[in-house]
Design an enzyme around this catalytic site. Structure first.
Site, mmCIF file in Angstrom:
data_model
loop_
_atom_site.group_PDB
_atom_site.id
_atom_site.type_symbol
_atom_site.label_atom_id
_atom_site.label_comp_id
_atom_site.label_asym_id
_atom_site.label_seq_id
_atom_site.Cartn_x
_atom_site.Cartn_y
_atom_site.Cartn_z
ATOM 1 N N ASN A 10 0.885 -1.171 0.000
ATOM 2 C CA ASN A 10 0.000 0.000 0.000
ATOM 3 C C ASN A 10 0.923 1.221 0.000
ATOM 4 O O ASN A 10 1.492 1.589 1.028
ATOM 5 C CB ASN A 10 -0.879 -0.036 1.255
ATOM 6 C CG ASN A 10 -1.814 1.152 1.344
ATOM 7 O OD1 ASN A 10 -1.789 2.050 0.502
ATOM 8 N ND2 ASN A 10 -2.636 1.163 2.375
ATOM 9 N N ARG A 93 -2.710 -2.184 -3.301
ATOM 10 C CA ARG A 93 -3.890 -1.356 -3.068
ATOM 11 C C ARG A 93 -3.814 -0.174 -4.030
ATOM 12 O O ARG A 93 -2.839 0.571 -4.026
ATOM 13 C CB ARG A 93 -3.907 -0.853 -1.636
ATOM 14 C CG ARG A 93 -5.112 -0.008 -1.366
ATOM 15 C CD ARG A 93 -5.178 0.441 0.066
ATOM 16 N NE ARG A 93 -6.348 1.283 0.241
ATOM 17 C CZ ARG A 93 -6.604 1.963 1.349
ATOM 18 N NH1 ARG A 93 -5.783 1.878 2.370
ATOM 19 N NH2 ARG A 93 -7.679 2.711 1.433
ATOM 20 N N HIS A 181 -12.380 3.557 -0.183
ATOM 21 C CA HIS A 181 -12.303 2.650 0.973
ATOM 22 C C HIS A 181 -13.046 1.337 0.707
ATOM 23 O O HIS A 181 -13.485 0.658 1.639
ATOM 24 C CB HIS A 181 -12.868 3.302 2.259
ATOM 25 C CG HIS A 181 -12.030 4.437 2.764
ATOM 26 N ND1 HIS A 181 -12.553 5.668 3.092
ATOM 27 C CD2 HIS A 181 -10.709 4.544 2.973
ATOM 28 C CE1 HIS A 181 -11.581 6.479 3.481
ATOM 29 N NE2 HIS A 181 -10.445 5.813 3.407
ATOM 30 N N ARG A 241 -7.961 16.393 5.264
ATOM 31 C CA ARG A 241 -8.824 16.770 4.124
ATOM 32 C C ARG A 241 -10.114 17.407 4.630
ATOM 33 O O ARG A 241 -10.652 16.973 5.649
ATOM 34 C CB ARG A 241 -9.156 15.530 3.286
ATOM 35 C CG ARG A 241 -8.010 15.079 2.393
ATOM 36 C CD ARG A 241 -8.316 13.751 1.730
ATOM 37 N NE ARG A 241 -7.576 12.668 2.358
ATOM 38 C CZ ARG A 241 -7.807 11.370 2.155
ATOM 39 N NH1 ARG A 241 -8.765 10.991 1.335
ATOM 40 N NH2 ARG A 241 -7.079 10.453 2.767
ATOM 41 N N ARG A 285 -6.083 10.760 18.488
ATOM 42 C CA ARG A 285 -5.615 10.525 19.863
ATOM 43 C C ARG A 285 -5.078 11.822 20.473
ATOM 44 O O ARG A 285 -5.347 12.146 21.631
ATOM 45 C CB ARG A 285 -4.516 9.461 19.897
ATOM 46 C CG ARG A 285 -5.061 8.057 20.044
ATOM 47 C CD ARG A 285 -3.981 7.048 19.829
ATOM 48 N NE ARG A 285 -3.399 7.202 18.492
ATOM 49 C CZ ARG A 285 -2.694 6.290 17.867
ATOM 50 N NH1 ARG A 285 -2.420 5.156 18.464
ATOM 51 N NH2 ARG A 285 -2.227 6.478 16.660
ATOM 52 N N ASN A 332 -11.430 2.338 17.860
ATOM 53 C CA ASN A 332 -10.744 2.590 19.129
ATOM 54 C C ASN A 332 -11.242 3.757 19.960
ATOM 55 O O ASN A 332 -10.772 3.939 21.077
ATOM 56 C CB ASN A 332 -9.246 2.818 18.866
ATOM 57 C CG ASN A 332 -8.592 1.596 18.272
ATOM 58 O OD1 ASN A 332 -8.594 0.536 18.887
ATOM 59 N ND2 ASN A 332 -8.048 1.729 17.070
ATOM 60 N N GLU A 379 -7.871 -4.519 5.272
ATOM 61 C CA GLU A 379 -7.848 -4.368 3.813
ATOM 62 C C GLU A 379 -6.830 -5.314 3.174
ATOM 63 O O GLU A 379 -7.030 -5.797 2.059
ATOM 64 C CB GLU A 379 -7.503 -2.910 3.466
ATOM 65 C CG GLU A 379 -8.645 -1.970 3.807
ATOM 66 C CD GLU A 379 -8.202 -0.582 4.243
ATOM 67 O OE1 GLU A 379 -7.258 -0.486 5.061
ATOM 68 O OE2 GLU A 379 -8.798 0.402 3.777
#
Ligand code: AMP
Length: 412
Positions: A10, A93, A181, A241, A285, A332, A379
């Site tokens: 990827n 990917r 996605h 973005r 986070r 998470n 993925e």
């Protein structure tokens, strides 16, 4: 006897993520990692499934200034760790498959030319995907290169959801809402079909909330609408973005502020979203931990847009049976999930705070009409399954590394 391995790549703007699988039978992950800060101060991190120690090391910047250099570092590690293994296929990917590719495909010179032609459709991602394929072709001229597309899962969307209200000629020329996605949505809807088949057969909204973020309405396992559009810039705000924006703002920046078009593109792709709003970070986070008013405002904007899209996508589906959170933030962050669901009681979502705090599989109460789930995405396994099946369908010979391409001497 050599073990056939599949490498999954990827390639991003300054990173190369990889995963390595034994594909003698059902794919078994052997290692996964990343080369980051390519072109700057590159660093390799990898973790192994077997009893090999994890690796985290700085790399020589002269040797690792592009994807080819990064791949060299990965191969050096693989050869050292699995001396008897041979990479027979490389799965990539690829963000954009245009209107042509609705399924994984073996990379031929024609396919590579088409992927290159699609660069203007995803200018921030596609060039790196193409250079990742070229690097892998050079490193493994005999391995089967397979491209897997983030757009492919959405090719089932009806016209009314993948068109823009432009003269129809634009649609014919490929100016459409593609959605991205898709590899994550394919994995998550497959998992949902396995663990909750009745819900999966119904009306499902999946929220892929990572550094990039989008949502998808899935009906009976098929995508019918998504929040991303022509490029991966539309829809939800993301790490850097902006997400959905009135095109008039862009005209204003170009015409009134006389900003160069490249500047505007950089602003919308890399300086906006959570980073732009908070002035602090693109990383959830960090924002959650900071507690500043700006960070909290960025989070409030983020969760308001997600909540809005739950309503929009449920309207498209004619109701809702399940909402699924996935990717780094979705899997998470109890806070984000709680804020999103806070005003969704009307749609039938009743969150269970304890289950949510524990990031349990199901985070709604047993009485909640709509089930809200947390499903970790993967993925890479979608890519390796496709690469393995195309490899098995073709010449299944387990070819060795060409002797002149062994990279053990490469200094990285
Ligand atoms: P991904 O692109 O899927 O790797 O997701 C990256 C995003 O997930 C970053 O914004 C991370 O800060 C966020 N993330 C990862 N773990 C957590 C966590 N425990 N709480 C909040 N956000 C998290």
């Amino acid at each position: 006897m050599t073990t056939p391995l599949a490498l999954v790549l990827n390639a991003g703007s300054s990173s190369l993520k990889f995963a390595l699988y034994d594909i003698a039978a059902a794919p078994v992950e052997r290692a996964r990692g990343i080369v980051e800060r390519i072109g700057g101060a590159p660093r390799l991190k990898a973790a192994f499934r077997a009893d090999l120690p994890s690796v985290a090391r700085d790399l020589a910047s002269e040797a690792v200034h592009d994807h080819a250099g990064a791949l060299g570092a990965v191969l050096f590690l693989i050869e050292a760790s699995f001396p008897d293994a041979r990479i027979v296929t490389v799965g990539h990917r690829v963000v954009h498959g245009g209107t042509t590719y609705a399924a994984p495909i073996v990379v031929t010179p024609e396919v590579l030319a088409e992927l290159t032609r699609l660069i203007p459709f995803a200018p921030i991602h596609q060039p790196h995907n193409v250079s990742g394929i070229e690097a892998a072709q050079a490193a493994f001229p005999d391995a089967l290169q397979v491209a897997c597309f983030d757009t492919a899962f959405h090719r089932t969307q009806p016209w009314v959801n993948d068109t823009y209200a432009l003269p129809p000629d634009y649609y014919a020329r490929g100016v459409r809402r593609y959605g991205f996605h898709g590899l994550s949505y394919e994995y998550v809807s497959g998992e949902l079909a396995r663990i909750a088949p009745e819900r999966a057969a119904g009306r499902v909204v999946i929220a892929h909330l990572g550094n990039g973020a989008s949502m998808c309405a899935v009906e009976g396992g098929r995508s019918i609408s998504s929040t991303m559009g022509f490029t991966p810039l539309d829809g939800l705000p993301m790490g850097t973005r902006c997400g959905q924006i009135d095109p008039g703002v862009i005209f204003y920046m170009l015409a009134e502020e006389e900003r160069p078009i490249d500047d505007v593109q950089t602003l919308l792709y890399t300086e906006s979203g959570l980073l732009g709003l908070s002035g602090l970070s693109n990383d959830m986070r960090t924002l959650e931990a900071s507690g500043t008013a700006e960070a909290d405002a960025a989070i409030a904007y983020y969760t308001a847009r997600i909540r809005e899209q739950v309503g929009r996508l449920a309207a498209t589906l004619g109701g809702l049976d399940a909402l699924v959170f996935t990717a780094g933030i979705g899997e998470n962050s109890p806070r984000i999930r709680a804020e999103v669901c806070e005003r969704l009681g009307w749609i039938g979502i009743e969150l269970d705070p304890e289950r949510n705090a524990a990031s349990a599989e199901v985070i709604t109460t047993s009485a909640s009409p709509v089930e809200v789930r947390v499903v970790p995405t993967d993925e890479e396994i979608v890519i390796v399954r496709a690469a393995k099946s195309l490899w098995e369908a073709g010449d299944a010979a387990c070819r060795p590394f060409p002797p002149d391409r062994r990279l053990s001497d490469t200094k990285v």
